[in-house]
Design an enzyme around this catalytic site. Structure first.
Site, PDB file in Angstrom:
ATOM      1  CB  SER A   1      -0.904   0.007   1.242  1.00 56.76           C
ATOM      2  OG  SER A   1      -1.687  -1.158   1.297  1.00 56.76           O
TER       3      SER A   1
ATOM      4  N   GLY B   1       1.570  -8.504 -12.406  1.00 58.26           N
ATOM      5  CA  GLY B   1       0.867  -9.299 -13.403  1.00 58.26           C
ATOM      6  C   GLY B   1       1.567  -9.248 -14.759  1.00 58.26           C
TER       7      GLY B   1
ATOM      8  CD  GLU C   1      -6.254  -0.508  -9.578  1.00 61.13           C
ATOM      9  OE1 GLU C   1      -5.787   0.592  -9.218  1.00 61.13           O
ATOM     10  OE2 GLU C   1      -5.786  -1.153 -10.528  1.00 61.13           O
TER      11      GLU C   1
END
Lengths: 698, 698
Positions: free
Chosen positions: B158, B191, B456
């Protein structure tokens, strides 16, 4: 993949190392971990577990390093190899059932022999006659025949009376014909059936002369003992992959008029007289229902340790993981995630729940064993499971400890297993992004545990049984026929005080806190009774109320058992005062946090004021989090999970979280032995494939 | 496994067939499914989806029949093949981005190109200069180079400011040196990085002349374009298996002093002047934060359809599955599970939530697009994300629609994705035992969706941003500087009415119901403000309150948006009155069920009385369940998921649940092509192994 280059090997995690952080955590608290662990499990059992752990770790069959990478077939192949070796070890070391179970717990995955070793043997033992023991049980114990317990069908789960498989008595040749009349009659979900078993105990509707006598157990051979191929007119196989439990071969099974001899109906309790061709009524079904109570009590105890694995992993990792600086305290470096109250409020009540469930489960098992003694002394309760026989409404709960125990075990099984399952997911998310990696060790553990919320009584279904019992008890109390157990005690107290009201000091007084939970149960019971008996509301319209009632009952029982355990003189003898003080904080955290979560029921039952609950939440619970926080790591250490059992990068005892994550990803991961061709217009997928064989060898 | 014998093929499910039951369900309701679907999605898009579906179904690469059986490597191999074909199809059919996305949605699994097609292209496009577009973007769009977006690190999620990877400016040769100073600096979770990408946008701390300028994006080549092997001093690979998302190659990445030229720093907003060797400050970061708001609004919309898949499957299956007879109504045969109120109370509020999230997401996206227009007209809001730049406290929320929208998108992203994830698990369990089978189609969908609660913006972290904004707005209202947006409107109303109190008729009046949700948000905001500003409580001690506040805000926004959508004249134009009446019941069910779940906050804010909530629960909600029940199957039909997309035995449109379960288990399951050796003393594991190759071909 070539092993890591030298420059990568030289890299360390930045900042204070995980090992240092966990050392600091352990230094901050003076909780005597060994003393607490000995109290919870006994030294003898902890030493036994260590002995078994050493045996397993030394054997390459039990090597876990490829577990998370294997696909279904190679996972089940490895599990088969482990199941075989485990059985060899059991013989070699002359393990007791408990030692064999301890080994299974350390391996921590179902093996294809699971249902043979449990339900098949248990059913033969408990429901077979001496002749049948000779014929089936002895061979099964020697693994000459491998079996399973085939009850559930494709179209029939909770409702056992709805089973479709039939066993029709043939008076002429003294046999039974086992038949599956439809597709939904296919046995389904049967553990160890898919690939392993060559025998099954099949639950089938017994028909004699056209009349149905309900489901009964039949021993049926399903595969050839030599070739292991299905026998004629038997269709059997594995039901496919599942959310978890993929090392087990849950199976399907269909019969086309397969004949078995008279002796194959398990006949200890009921049967067919081959001379008269008449049904012989069950003699003492309560023994079976006692077993069910025992199984559920064990699920409560296990729920504590199941959840404790997740809490152990998450607590250790949240002490190692650092993220952001504190907004008000401007110290250099990032803050340990465990210092954030939003993490504490998720993890520490679950930590409290692990202990609460442990003490509750222990108390349930003790009660069960006491009752078993009474029963063999002739004071047997007559108890039943509405799924499997007459319902508890036919009983007089006032005079029956077993009925009370059975109802409590239903409520606690439902609540305990739901708490454990959902708590594990909370633990996984508390680990942030890394919780999603298989290397966290929580995901697969959660996925394997999930069936527990459905089996041995679906958690939603069970709450109806609990409510039926509570309504029955309330009727007895009103009729002045209340007997001597805790349920009638709290219902009677409620009736006596209902008109003068209550005033529980839930923050200042522990007995009041427990009493508030009891008050809420009683309030909801009499509310439900009014809806059902006076307002004549339909059973279906009350199911949601019944679910709440059962949950309230379970929460009361846990709060009460945790409280009782801390008052117990044996507890005070075995652990020191400081530890009891800390456990007492866990008790208060569990109780007050639960009270706050269920606040609206406590309001509406007038057990607690809005002001009290607001205070409990904003002051008392927050204070307890702060007081428990320094002891969190030692409190999870006391559960004594070996690293080998946890199989988790995040939950390592030594805190080397990042090193372990990196090692598993870069050195163990077989996907890194292939090279992609990344261009969409190329027909090649893997440009290079140097994967090693993941198959197992014995 | 030999295919099913003839006698098995002849078997049908017993009782009323699933197909008959679903036909009856559809006959019971006159809801115009097509009209509602057209209103939600537009006819044009539904037709487009069908066109794409036909293309995909015709191509064997997209055959799903082995999906649930494959292990990680063969799943990702299949996904690579599909990703390649998808790109070929995109070129061949000249698909728009939306059409390409629709194809991905139908396939319903991540492909290894996922992050190339999204974040890599977007970042190059938005943050690159025209020169960089020429150099990188054009090749990337043509799949000559394949990329990913490498931000998160092993030790840093984060907190983006805590990233360790460095990019040091070398004034002498005008290059940057990219370096990973520690193990925790390893990029992680990226990813498309593990096996697919040959380029990465790397977020690294920019150092010029020893000074740190914070994280910036750099384009770095990581693999050879021909051999696809890692370049020297680059260590890259796949991070291993995960709870879900296993068709994606999330990767790790370490650099040992790798040099890239000046042009590789994405320089649209900031950069290094190669002449002066000075940092060039960001010009307009709000564009980036606008994108984040857009992404989160889309997550809200998707949360509705994500959850709707689970609700569709569970609702259809619960209409087909029958279990037990009703206790009061003694009709022959077992009762549909969907008739039990305990099932309805779990499923129907989730059904309502799918619509609530859909209308809320749509409204958010509309607001965003309106605001984009304003911004390009010069009325740009200055907005930021505390993870990535200055916090919203520096803004004046009174005058800023975008600030309000950003805060709302944070609250709704957190609440919506949590609701969808947890709702899917509720749906899975509502399917009973069969929900645990992979063939339910819910488990893998849930597992793949779970990262959304973390990425997100972690759902727990986001709630702090929301609360910061609400506190700021409250301060502005008190200071009389309130601007013109909904948040300041409700806070002002609360201030004006606080002393005279409120009386909301939540059961009788919809506006009052919405107002009660607004009141609770305002109450909690001013409570939090008092704790922070007057009592000077630490930020950390208020995190739990902030989480509750953000949740309350999200629930208010959803209730309000759902209500507004039903009042809208466009809605009334497009769908008939009966449908609106039914949607209105869903609105009331969502709102009242939420109100009841959060009862204690509504009590303590004095928005609603205990009596009202008890009535809402025991009467109104139960009545709404009964009224919505007959329309449940048609209401899920309106989501228009093709069977191919759902890939679920339980959720089949035609209700042939048991036939499909049986087919997949007995005919598709590769484990049934092996024969175990079941005896523990035998060294053989598989006595026979006739598995077919599961590998993919293009």
């Amino acid at each position: 993949m070539p092993s890591n280059p030298e420059w990568v090997k030289a890299l360390k995690p930045s900042g204070p190392q995980g090992s240092e952080l966990l050392q600091q955590e352990r230094a901050k608290s003076n909780l005597n971990v060994d003393q607490l662990a000995d109290f919870m499990f006994t030294q003898e059992i902890l030493q036994r577990n260590e002995r078994i752990l050493n045996i397993l770790q030394a054997d390459p069959v039990f090597d876990k390093s490829q577990n998370y990478f294997r696909g279904r077939t190679s996972r089940i192949e490895a599990a088969l190899a482990r199941g075989k070796r485990l059985q060899q070890l059991q013989v070699q070391h002359n393990w007791t059932k408990e030692e064999y179970q301890a080994a299974n717990d350390l391996i921590s995955e179902p093996t294809p022999y699971g249902l043979h070793a449990s339900m098949f043997l248990v059913t033969l033992r408990e429901q077979g006659t001496p002749q049948q023991h000779k014929l089936f049980l002895e061979k099964a114990e020697a693994y000459k025949i491998i079996g399973c317990y085939a009850q559930t069908e494709l179209g029939h789960g909770s409702n056992v009376r709805g089973l479709e498989t039939t066993a029709t008595w043939n008076a002429d040749d003294k046999t039974f014909t086992i038949n599956s009349p439809s597709l939904t009659a296919s046995k389904w979900w049967i553990g160890s059936l898919g690939k392993t078993a060559n025998f099954a105990v099949v639950m089938a509707q017994l028909y004699i002369d056209g009349k149905n006598y309900g489901p009964h157990p039949f021993v049926v051979q399903i595969r050839d003992l030599k070739t292991h191929e299905p026998l004629p007119n038997v269709h059997v196989g594995d039901i496919g992959p599942k959310f978890g439990y993929n090392t087990m071969d849950n199976g399907f099974l269909l019969f086309k008029n397969v004949k078995v001899p008279h002796v194959n109906m398990l006949a200890r309790f009921s049967g067919v007289d081959p001379q008269t061709n008449k049904y012989v009524r069950p003699s003492n079904p309560s023994l079976v229902y006692g077993t069910l109570t025992y199984i559920r009590s064990n699920i409560v105890l296990q729920a504590g340790s199941t959840l404790a694995r997740g809490v152990t992993i998450a607590t250790r990792y949240c002490a190692v993981r650092r993220q952001f600086q504190d907004r008000d305290v401007h110290e250099p470096g990032e803050n340990q995630v465990l210092n954030y109250t939003m993490v504490q409020i998720r993890l520490l009540p679950l930590l409290a729940a692990t202990y609460a469930l442990h003490f509750t489960g222990k108390s349930m098992i003790n009660l069960y064993q006491e009752n078993q003694k009474r029963m063999s002394a002739g004071d047997a309760g007559k108890l039943s499971d509405s799924n499997r026989g007459p319902g508890p409404e036919e009983l007089n709960p006032g005079t029956d400890l077993l009925a009370d125990l059975h109802s409590t075990s239903c409520a606690l099984k439902a609540y305990g297993s739901t708490t454990a399952a959902e708590g594990l997911e909370v633990c996984r998310r508390a680990c942030g992004g890394h919780g999603y990696s298989s290397f966290s060790g929580i995901g697969s553990w959660y996925a394997d545990y999930l069936p527990t919320v459905t089996w041995e009584g679906d958690n939603y279904m069970l709450t109806q049984q609990v409510s039926r019992y509570l309504l029955k008890s309330a009727r007895a109390v009103i009729a002045g026929k209340a007997g001597n157990n805790d349920t009638t005690r709290i219902l009677t107290e409620f009736i006596n005080r209902r008109d003068i009201g209550c005033a529980f000091d839930v923050i200042g007084n522990d007995e009041d806190l427990v009493a508030a939970f009891a008050w809420r149960v009683s309030f909801l019971t009499f509310e439900a009774l009014r809806h059902r008996d006076e307002e004549k509301q339909s059973w279906n319209s009350l199911l949601v109320d019944f679910y709440r009632l059962s949950t309230a009952h379970a929460q009361y029982m846990i709060v009460k058992n945790f409280h009782d355990a801390l008052q117990d003189s044996e507890t005070k003898r075995q652990i020191d005062g400081e530890t009891i003080t800390l456990l007492h904080k866990l008790f208060r955290l569990f109780a007050l946090h639960t009270l706050e979560k269920e606040a609206s029921e406590f309001y509406s039952s007038a057990a607690v004021t809005v002001r009290q609950i607001t205070l409990a939440r904003t002051k008392t619970v927050m204070k307890l989090l702060e007081e428990i926080r320094p002891h969190a790591v030692r409190l999870v250490d006391a559960w004594k999970f070996p690293d080998w059992q946890l199989d988790s990068s995040l939950g390592r005892y030594d805190g080397k979280v990042y090193e372990d994550m990196f090692y598993r990803a870069s050195e163990l991961n077989p996907l890194n032995n292939v090279v992609f061709d990344p261009y969409p217009d190329s027909k090649v997928l893997f440009r290079k494939d140097e994967r090693k064989d993941l198959r197992s060898k014995l």
